[in-house]
Write a protein that holds these residues in place. Sequence first.
Motif, PDB file in Angstrom:
ATOM      1  N   TYR A 179       0.790  -1.287  -0.006  1.00  0.00           N
ATOM      2  CA  TYR A 179       0.040   0.103   0.036  1.00  0.00           C
ATOM      3  C   TYR A 179       0.915   1.175  -0.005  1.00  0.00           C
ATOM      4  N   GLN A 180       1.898   1.472   0.734  1.00  0.00           N
ATOM      5  CA  GLN A 180       2.684   2.446   0.921  1.00  0.00           C
ATOM      6  C   GLN A 180       3.249   2.887  -0.214  1.00  0.00           C
ATOM      7  N   ARG A 181       4.013   1.846  -1.048  1.00  0.00           N
ATOM      8  CA  ARG A 181       4.518   2.067  -2.226  1.00  0.00           C
ATOM      9  C   ARG A 181       3.634   2.446  -3.360  1.00  0.00           C
ATOM     10  N   LEU A 182       2.528   1.902  -3.606  1.00  0.00           N
ATOM     11  CA  LEU A 182       1.302   2.235  -4.399  1.00  0.00           C
ATOM     12  C   LEU A 182       1.043   3.447  -4.244  1.00  0.00           C
ATOM     13  N   SER A 183       0.683   3.734  -3.058  1.00  0.00           N
ATOM     14  CA  SER A 183       0.222   5.181  -2.625  1.00  0.00           C
ATOM     15  C   SER A 183       1.179   6.301  -3.260  1.00  0.00           C
ATOM     16  N   ARG A 184       2.377   6.145  -2.860  1.00  0.00           N
ATOM     17  CA  ARG A 184       3.412   7.072  -3.186  1.00  0.00           C
ATOM     18  C   ARG A 184       3.543   7.199  -4.561  1.00  0.00           C
ATOM     19  N   VAL A 185       3.759   6.276  -5.210  1.00  0.00           N
ATOM     20  CA  VAL A 185       3.597   6.213  -6.822  1.00  0.00           C
ATOM     21  C   VAL A 185       2.606   7.057  -7.438  1.00  0.00           C
ATOM     22  N   ILE A 186       1.455   6.818  -7.055  1.00  0.00           N
ATOM     23  CA  ILE A 186       0.082   7.192  -7.611  1.00  0.00           C
ATOM     24  C   ILE A 186       0.100   8.877  -7.086  1.00  0.00           C
ATOM     25  N   PHE A 187       0.641   9.272  -6.077  1.00  0.00           N
ATOM     26  CA  PHE A 187       0.692  10.418  -5.548  1.00  0.00           C
ATOM     27  C   PHE A 187       1.808  11.351  -6.430  1.00  0.00           C
ATOM     28  N   GLU A 188       2.916  10.739  -6.459  1.00  0.00           N
ATOM     29  CA  GLU A 188       4.081  11.591  -7.006  1.00  0.00           C
ATOM     30  C   GLU A 188       4.146  11.603  -8.517  1.00  0.00           C
ATOM     31  N   TYR A 189       3.850  10.389  -9.121  1.00  0.00           N
ATOM     32  CA  TYR A 189       3.879  10.386 -10.516  1.00  0.00           C
ATOM     33  C   TYR A 189       2.517  10.578 -11.259  1.00  0.00           C
ATOM     34  N   GLY A 190       1.372  10.443 -10.495  1.00  0.00           N
ATOM     35  CA  GLY A 190       0.246  11.008 -11.145  1.00  0.00           C
ATOM     36  C   GLY A 190      -0.223  12.074 -10.650  1.00  0.00           C
ATOM     37  N   GLU A 191       0.277  12.814  -9.568  1.00  0.00           N
ATOM     38  CA  GLU A 191      -0.108  13.947  -9.135  1.00  0.00           C
ATOM     39  C   GLU A 191      -1.645  13.971  -8.455  1.00  0.00           C
ATOM     40  N   GLU A 192      -1.929  12.651  -8.085  1.00  0.00           N
ATOM     41  CA  GLU A 192      -3.251  12.416  -7.755  1.00  0.00           C
ATOM     42  C   GLU A 192      -3.448  12.776  -6.280  1.00  0.00           C
ATOM     43  N   PRO A 193      -4.497  13.657  -5.942  1.00  0.00           N
ATOM     44  CA  PRO A 193      -4.717  14.132  -4.700  1.00  0.00           C
ATOM     45  C   PRO A 193      -5.559  12.817  -3.550  1.00  0.00           C
ATOM     46  N   SER A 194      -6.354  11.879  -4.437  1.00  0.00           N
ATOM     47  CA  SER A 194      -6.865  10.898  -3.826  1.00  0.00           C
ATOM     48  C   SER A 194      -6.022   9.666  -3.810  1.00  0.00           C
ATOM     49  N   SER A 195      -4.697   9.689  -4.044  1.00  0.00           N
ATOM     50  CA  SER A 195      -3.767   8.680  -3.791  1.00  0.00           C
ATOM     51  C   SER A 195      -4.055   7.552  -2.904  1.00  0.00           C
ATOM     52  N   ARG A 196      -4.044   7.897  -1.780  1.00  0.00           N
ATOM     53  CA  ARG A 196      -4.189   7.066  -0.752  1.00  0.00           C
ATOM     54  C   ARG A 196      -5.519   6.322  -0.620  1.00  0.00           C
ATOM     55  N   ARG A 197      -6.723   6.924  -0.958  1.00  0.00           N
ATOM     56  CA  ARG A 197      -7.867   6.297  -1.110  1.00  0.00           C
ATOM     57  C   ARG A 197      -7.732   5.186  -2.298  1.00  0.00           C
TER      58      ARG A 197
END
Length: 295
Positions: free
Chosen positions: A131-149
């Motif tokens: 979860y941690q790695r996936l959330s970080r990638v979605i936030f950093e590379y996708g600039e996605e505000p809902s990355s954790r959800r």
Amino acid sequence: MADLVCELFEPIQEGTLVDATFGGGGHSLRLRQVIAPHVRIMGIDRDPAVGERAAALGIEFILGNFADLDSLMSAAGVESLAGVLFDFGLSSDQLDQPGRGFSYHRNGPLDMRMDPRSGLTADQVVNVWDYQRLSRVIFEYGEEPSSRRIARAIVASRPLADTLALAEVVAEAVPAALRRRGHPARRTFQAIRIAVNDELAAVRTGLEAALGRLEEGGRCVAISYHSLEDRLVKQRFARGVRDCVCLPGLPVCGCGLTAELRPLLRGAARPGPAEVELNRRARSARLRAVEKLAA
């Protein structure tokens, strides 16, 4: 933005120009019409399927990643370059093939590899990463505000079998208020694709190699489609155009900084309404260009 690309490279009278992201070959074909036969045009792409297209078009082609531009040019016996073109991101052909797994509109395998011979796939990112790695990638590379959800929803829904299943899980995880800003899975798919192909590292390395190989008067043109790529291009070009930063009035320069590049455009060029009308994928394009001042 093919017209502007041709305009920027038209002053080149001789030498080698590399289309470092050959894709469908559209830019190379247009450039051949403008600057051939005096300029040698070479195409590079990491997708093996592109080689057949290049051969059919009569374009000299090298299979490889533009991140390895230095070694690819050395192997080809090319010392310096008169021009380098980067058109980052996916080609339309890759996006339109469901079997490549890039599209959130079409069902396909969780693949997303630009080079089908490489190891990491989207399936491993989606179904194996924690979860941690996936959330970080979605936030950093996708600039996605809902990355954790989104990351929580993906982990809870494992195993996910295909692209439409992933897109559905992402869409359900994104708050309703944010679903009106284009497809809710767009940023997540972008993030996973960037991670699978290590795209940002390739941009950094490829740009550095290209600028290092440019001869005096040589030109580098880079087209980006999201802010992460464009930021890397903007920052690298900005470093290259900086001149002496010593305080005014000093009798002798103490910083030793001299500009290696000259900007060919003021900021980034964007496609006009007519081009966006013909190709909606061009709407996010940003083009930057520089000329080498000293080899």
